[in-house]
Design an enzyme around this catalytic site. Structure first.
Site, PDB file in Angstrom:
ATOM      1  N   ASP A  85      31.082  17.223 -39.346  1.00  0.00           N
ATOM      2  CA  ASP A  85      32.178  18.136 -39.746  1.00  0.00           C
ATOM      3  C   ASP A  85      33.117  17.713 -39.813  1.00  0.00           C
ATOM      4  OD1 ASP A  85      32.677  17.050 -37.694  1.00  0.00           O
ATOM      5  OD2 ASP A  85      31.531  19.158 -35.680  1.00  0.00           O
ATOM      6  N   HIS A 100      28.175  22.951 -27.580  1.00  0.00           N
ATOM      7  CA  HIS A 100      28.426  22.951 -29.132  1.00  0.00           C
ATOM      8  C   HIS A 100      27.792  21.746 -29.538  1.00  0.00           C
ATOM      9  CE1 HIS A 100      32.305  21.048 -29.278  1.00  0.00           C
ATOM     10  NE2 HIS A 100      31.753  19.935 -29.504  1.00  0.00           N
ATOM     11  N   GLU A 119      29.640  26.354 -32.104  1.00  0.00           N
ATOM     12  CA  GLU A 119      30.221  26.981 -30.999  1.00  0.00           C
ATOM     13  C   GLU A 119      28.904  27.999 -30.384  1.00  0.00           C
ATOM     14  OE1 GLU A 119      32.406  25.383 -29.920  1.00  0.00           O
ATOM     15  OE2 GLU A 119      34.344  25.511 -30.861  1.00  0.00           O
ATOM     16  N   ASN A 161      30.622  23.250 -23.684  1.00  0.00           N
ATOM     17  CA  ASN A 161      30.336  23.918 -23.997  1.00  0.00           C
ATOM     18  C   ASN A 161      29.253  24.392 -24.376  1.00  0.00           C
ATOM     19  OD1 ASN A 161      30.671  23.646 -26.437  1.00  0.00           O
ATOM     20  ND2 ASN A 161      32.181  24.982 -26.627  1.00  0.00           N
TER      21      ASN A 161
HETATM   22  P1  PGA Z   1      33.303  14.020 -27.400  1.00  0.00           P
HETATM   23  O1  PGA Z   1      32.957  15.228 -28.221  1.00  0.00           O
HETATM   24  O2  PGA Z   1      32.112  13.175 -28.322  1.00  0.00           O
HETATM   25  O3  PGA Z   1      35.078  14.228 -27.668  1.00  0.00           O
HETATM   26  O4  PGA Z   1      32.938  14.304 -26.050  1.00  0.00           O
HETATM   27  C1  PGA Z   1      31.752  15.715 -28.412  1.00  0.00           C
HETATM   28  C2  PGA Z   1      30.988  16.688 -29.190  1.00  0.00           C
HETATM   29  O5  PGA Z   1      32.159  17.293 -28.782  1.00  0.00           O
HETATM   30  O6  PGA Z   1      30.134  17.410 -29.645  1.00  0.00           O
END
Ligand code: PGA
Length: 246
Positions: free
Chosen positions: A67, A138, A143, A136
């Site tokens: 992404d 995702h 999302e 969350n």
């Molecule tokens: P993070 O993010 O590795 O910074 O915890 C993971 C994600 O949001 O997929």
């Protein structure tokens, strides 16, 4: 799903880098899906160390990042492309033409997503995708919501996700873009192998929902329950909400 609980984040990162190196040895032209964020930082450091020791050759491999922020160019220090250059690409022997990235600054975001999806299809899809998980639930920037999208698409970022990415924008969540471009659930679920890493207590509830909850777009990661070859590697705090003995 049967999460493997490592003693520490570092142990999991070492095992993950070894798994990637093994996969590249078995198939030098491996197509890798790569995440950004805090979670994979130690994996990238371990991969760079493996290459420095002559134990990893990425010269024929391809990468597709998951992404990128919308409206952010590769040169922007907050972009995921800049993160990857800093932590990984500058230190390994990937061929530049086999590094694939969404261009967040493309004037036509939908056309850019279609281009990226076509490039991934032409490459034969992802052989191995490394994933983090949002607090969350995702995956990439898919999302939680009423529904999920299979193809690469433009998406709005949740408040939680923007907060979690503030570190890339001077710790100011208001500067995190409102939207992003992301691979969809299709590319992730069609990857031949998946390794998902989750560390820290802030991921415990998302890990529980992914592993023990129903398959629901309210927790995009729960769709990995449908995948044949998925490894979920966590540290003890990230496993702390699991009710079943693993
Ligand atoms: P993070 O993010 O590795 O910074 O915890 C993971 C994600 O949001 O997929």
């Amino acid at each position: 799903m049967n999460p493997r609980i490592f003693d520490s984040e570092q142990d999991a990162a070492v095992a993950c880098a070894a798994r990637i190196a093994d996969a590249v040895r078995a198939r030098p032209s491996l197509v890798l899906g790569l995440p950004t964020g805090r979670t994979p930082l130690n994996v990238y450091r371990e991969l760079v160390a493996l290459q420095a020791r002559g134990a990893l050759d990425l010269s024929r491999a391809s990468t597709f990042n998951l992404d990128e922020f919308h409206g952010v160019s590769a040169e922007d220090a907050g972009s995921f492309r800049a993160y990857m250059d800093r932590h990984f690409f500058q230190h390994v022997n990937l061929a530049p033409e086999r590094i694939h990235f969404l261009d967040g600054s493309a004037p036509d975001a939908e056309a850019e997503c279609a281009r990226y999806e076509a490039e991934l299809t032409a490459a034969g899809g992802l052989d191995l995708v490394l994933l983090g998980i949002g607090g969350n639930g995702h995956l990439a920037f898919n999302e939680p919501g009423d529904s999920l999208l299979a193809p690469c698409h433009r998406t709005k970022l949740s408040r939680d996700t923007r907060l979690a990415n503030a570190m890339l924008f001077g710790d100011d969540a208001s500067r995190v873009p409102l939207e992003a471009l992301t691979l969809g659930m299709g590319a992730i679920l069609q990857a031949r192998s998946v390794v998902l890493l989750a560390f820290g207590e802030s991921k415990a509830e998302a890990v529980r929902a992914m592993v023990e909850g129903p398959v629901t777009p309210r927790c995009p990661a729960s769709f990995l329950q449908l995948h044949r070859d998925v490894a979920v590697w966590v540290d003890p705090p990230a496993a702390s909400a699991l009710s079943r003995a693993q």
